[in-house]
Structure formats: structure tokens, C-alpha cells
Design an enzyme around this catalytic site. Structure first.
Site, short mmCIF file in Angstrom:
data_model
loop_
_atom_site.label_atom_id
_atom_site.label_comp_id
_atom_site.label_asym_id
_atom_site.label_seq_id
_atom_site.Cartn_x
_atom_site.Cartn_y
_atom_site.Cartn_z
N ARG A 70 -0.42 4.69 2.78
CA ARG A 70 -0.46 4.39 4.21
C ARG A 70 -0.37 5.58 5.14
O ARG A 70 -0.54 5.43 6.36
CB ARG A 70 0.70 3.44 4.56
CG ARG A 70 0.46 2.01 4.18
CD ARG A 70 1.66 1.17 4.58
NE ARG A 70 2.56 0.90 3.46
CZ ARG A 70 3.74 0.32 3.59
NH1 ARG A 70 4.18 -0.04 4.77
NH2 ARG A 70 4.49 0.09 2.53
N GLU A 119 -5.20 2.93 -10.40
CA GLU A 119 -5.82 1.61 -10.22
C GLU A 119 -6.95 1.42 -11.22
O GLU A 119 -7.14 0.35 -11.79
CB GLU A 119 -6.38 1.47 -8.80
CG GLU A 119 -5.34 1.61 -7.70
CD GLU A 119 -5.96 1.38 -6.34
OE1 GLU A 119 -6.47 2.35 -5.75
OE2 GLU A 119 -5.97 0.23 -5.88
N TRP A 179 -9.52 5.18 -0.20
CA TRP A 179 -10.06 5.74 -1.44
C TRP A 179 -9.16 5.31 -2.58
O TRP A 179 -8.03 4.86 -2.36
CB TRP A 179 -10.18 7.26 -1.36
CG TRP A 179 -8.94 7.96 -0.89
CD1 TRP A 179 -7.83 8.26 -1.62
CD2 TRP A 179 -8.68 8.43 0.45
NE1 TRP A 179 -6.89 8.88 -0.82
CE2 TRP A 179 -7.39 9.00 0.44
CE3 TRP A 179 -9.42 8.43 1.64
CZ2 TRP A 179 -6.82 9.57 1.58
CZ3 TRP A 179 -8.85 8.99 2.77
CH2 TRP A 179 -7.57 9.55 2.75
N CYS A 215 0.83 -1.22 0.00
CA CYS A 215 0.00 0.00 0.00
C CYS A 215 0.85 1.26 0.00
O CYS A 215 1.65 1.49 0.92
CB CYS A 215 -0.93 0.00 1.21
SG CYS A 215 -1.99 1.47 1.28
N1 ARG Z 1 -6.62 -2.19 -6.96
C1 ARG Z 1 -7.92 -2.51 -6.43
C2 ARG Z 1 -9.00 -2.06 -7.40
O1 ARG Z 1 -8.69 -1.46 -8.40
C3 ARG Z 1 -8.15 -1.84 -5.09
C4 ARG Z 1 -7.09 -2.09 -4.04
C5 ARG Z 1 -7.19 -1.13 -2.86
N2 ARG Z 1 -7.00 0.22 -3.28
C6 ARG Z 1 -7.11 1.28 -2.47
N3 ARG Z 1 -6.92 2.46 -3.00
N4 ARG Z 1 -7.39 1.17 -1.19
O2 ARG Z 1 -10.17 -2.25 -7.18
#
Ligand code: ARG
Length: 371
Positions: free
Chosen positions: A72, A240, A235, A69
Site C-alpha cells: 500500500r 503470489e 504489480w 494489501c
Molecule cells: N494474488 C493474486 C494473483 O496472484 C493477485 C492479487 C493482487 N496482487 C497485487 N500484487 N496487486 O493473481
């Protein structure tokens, strides 16, 4: 920490005791709460139910220790709903809805975890997931990543959704060995429609993503105890969604469509049309979440925040573990301050450990064909 822990025999029980003692030491040292010796004596005497305050601290430190992560820095702000007394389907679902609504908080997302009691399982790997419908020709409508989960939910009795690329899957909640399905109402699975600040054709692609990533397939390991159902959210970081979920060829594979919307020539990758499309999709996701008032991080800010986290941890005398390949963003990685860093990828507890997907487990009592 290790110095405070007696050297136990290598039985699982002794391992759990050692972990409990170590955790109590950490908790009392970091929080300056009194009563360490008494708590350790209780741990020696056997079962040690964690107090809500200890559990909350443990969950926060599990986030702090999460090597993958990059977000953090706010670990101390994690809100923990202590729901260890909740072990029935309806109770779990009701509290999950409250979690989703409370964590969204009108877009000002609050990192939140809900810890449920023993005997509960959630089969979905995130609370909000889009269906992946396998077609006879082998293609998938929706998110191919969730095709196995979708098949599994169908076997559990789900009739299927409208069949769009973005059908939110129901939750499979298991309690007392029985799995039941629950539909998420739209307001609990808040979504953002993706538009671009200057290219309307990107908005016309009909892309969207859900506001909250709520991980529900990691076991929270604290003080020698394992909490299998402890869904938690932060969030999103825009990469991602834009650089992986919507772009990966094995996911939504939208870069060719984005390139077409941008009017790019796509005959040769050497024109870098892939890179241009990727960049503009990232711009679009940030723009859309900002317009919708839903909190989202960007890779430049979050990597600098991670540096700040490292500074604070160093000041507190704690080493930071990390997995470089996860911390470095998949967009312009060498422009971020993490690029030329190296990290120790050791996993320390409290932490989160992965679970086997429910559909890969042969567990009696939950197979719908042999109830
Ligand atoms: N990578 C994952 C997704 O695209 C989520 C993982 C957690 N990500 C976060 N920003 N807490 O759904």
C-alpha cells in the site's frame, strides 16, 4: 471523522448519506480543497455525483484501507481513469485494452484503475486469467482455480483455446443485461517466461505468468456509492506467483517438477525438498521478471515498505488496519518485520468489497440458453 457526521436513521439511504458526508469531510480535510459546506449541502439535497478528483481520491483511499494489501505504500500514485460515461461493450473493451497497455508501461508498471458506468459487469475476476480445462478424469489442464470461470465462458459461447496450460481466457463483458466475449490480444496480456539464473532445467518446464494482476471482481465503495466495474492493478509480489499460483497443490502444483529439475531426492518431505524447490522457484520468478524488465516486488523489500507506510500513516494521525495472515508473506515469514506484529482487521471506507461470481448469480437476461 464520525464526529462530523450527523446520526442518521438506519435506512440504507441514510447510511449512504452518512457515508457521503463522512467522505466529503475526509476529502476536504486531507486535500485542503475549499467548499466542504457546499458539497455537504448538495449531499443533503440528494444525488451527489462525485467529481473526478473526488473519485480519484476515494479510489486511492480505498487502496490505503485495503487490509489484505502489503503493497500500500504507493497508494497516492494510483491513476484513475474516470470512465463513468462508458456503458457499452465495445467502449468498455477498448478502454480495458488501453488500461492494460498503459498500466504495463513497457514493464515500468503503473498502478491504475478504470471506473466504468452503471449496468456494466465483467464476469472475469481478473482481466488476465489462464483457462482451467476440466478433463473427463477430473484433472484440470491449466489453472484449476479458473475451471468454473472457464466453464462459464464456454456456456457463454467460447470455443476454447489451443488447450495449453497457459491459454489466456477471453473477457466476458456484460452491458444492458447482455454478456459478450472479447479475446485479449497478446500485447495486452503481456507474459514473462520463467527461467532460473543457474538451473536451465527449470526454464525448460515451460512455466510463465502474466505481468499484470488486474483485479476485476471487487466493488469500489466510495461516499455511499458502489462502482461495480472498477478494475485496478498494481504489480506482482513474487510470492503470489511462485509460492502460490505455481506451487499450490490446487493450482499449478509445480514443486515436484521443480524438484526434479533441481535433481532433488523427493522420497521424504523430511529432506525439505519442498522448501528447496519453493525457494528456487521464487528465485526464478524474480530473475525472470527482472530480466524481462517487468516490475515485481520481493517479500523482503515490500514488508519494509509496509513498515514505512505505517510510519507515514502514524505521522498523518491515521490508524492502519490490516489482516496479518494476508500481510505476512508465505516465504520465510519470520524473517520479515511483520512477523511479530498484530493488526486491527476492521474494514473502513472507502474500500473494496467482494462480488459474487457471475456464474453463481441467477440473473435474468444473461443466460445464453434462455436469451
Ligand atoms: N494474488 C493474486 C494473483 O496472484 C493477485 C492479487 C493482487 N496482487 C497485487 N500484487 N496487486 O493473481
Amino acid at each position: 471523522m464520525a464526529a462530523s457526521v450527523p446520526q442518521p436513521n438506519q435506512t440504507p439511504q441514510a447510511g449512504a448519506l452518512a457515508e457521503a458526508l463522512e467522505f466529503l469531510h475526509l476529502y476536504h480535510t486531507e486535500t485542503s480543497r475549499p467548499g466542504l459546506r457546499q458539497r455537504q449541502a448538495e449531499a443533503y439535497r440528494g444525488h451527489l455525483p462525485l467529481s473526478t478528483d473526488e473519485l480519484t481520491f476515494g479510489a486511492r483511499v480505498a487502496w490505503r484501507n485495503s487490509t489484505r494489501c502489503v503493497g500500500r505504500l504507493p497508494w497516492q500514485t494510483l491513476r484513475v481513469n474516470d470512465l463513468r460515461h462508458v456503458t457499452d461493450h465495445d467502449g468498455v473493451f477498448t478502454h480495458l485494452l488501453a488500461h492494460l497497455r498503459g498500466a504495463l508501461n513497457g514493464g515500468r508498471i503503473l498502478p491504475t484503475m478504470s471506473v466504468f458506468g452503471p449496468g456494466v459487469r465483467i464476469h472475469n475476476d481478473q482481466l488476465i486469467r489462464y483457462a482451467g480445462y476440466r478433463q473427463p478424469d477430473g484433472r484440470v489442464i491449466g489453472d484449476p482455480r479458473n475451471a468454473d470461470l472457464t466453464d462459464h465462458l464456454r456456456r457463454l459461447g467460447w470455443a476454447g483455446g489451443p488447450g495449453t496450460r497457459f491459454d489466456v481466457l477471453p473477457l466476458a463483458i456484460e452491458a444492458g443485461g447482455q454478456a459478450r466475449l472479447f479475446d485479449l490480444p497478446a500485447d495486452a496480456a503481456h507474459e514473462v517466461h520463467i527461467t532460473h539464473p543457474t538451473c536451465p532445467a527449470i526454464g525448460e518446464l515451460g512455466l510463465r505468468w502474466h505481468a499484470l494482476p488486474v483485479i476485476s471482481n471487487l466493488t469500489l465503495e466510495v461516499a455511499g456509492e458502489s462502482f461495480q466495474v472498477a478494475p485496478f492493478n498494481g504489480w506482482y509480489l513474487q510470492t503470489e506467483i511462485a509460492a502460490r499460483n505455481l506451487s499450490d497443490e490446487g493450482r499449478y502444483d509445480q514443486l515436484p517438477a521443480v524438484a526434479a529439475a533441481l535433481g532433488l531426492e523427493t522420497t521424504s518431505r523430511r529432506s525439505l525438498w519442498v522448501d528447496r524447490a519453493l525457494l528456487e522457484l521464487n528465485v526464478a520468478v524474480l530473475h525472470s521478471f527482472d530480466q524481462a524488465g517487468v516490475r515485481i516486488a520481493d517479500h523482503h523489500a515490500v514488508t519494509r515498505q509496509f513498515q514505512h507506510f505505517e510510519t507515514l500513516e502514524a505521522r498523518a494521525g491515521r490508524p492502519v488496519q490490516g489482516r496479518w495472515s494476508w500481510l505476512v508473506p508465505p516465504m520465510a515469514p519470520a524473517t520479515t518485520p511483520l512477523w511479530d506484529r498484530r493488526y486491527d482487521d476492521r474494514e473502513v471506507r472507502p474500500n473494496f468489497t467482494p462480488q459474487r461470481p457471475a456464474w453463481r448469480e441467477a440473473r435474468p437476461g444473461v443466460c445464453p440458453f434462455h436469451p
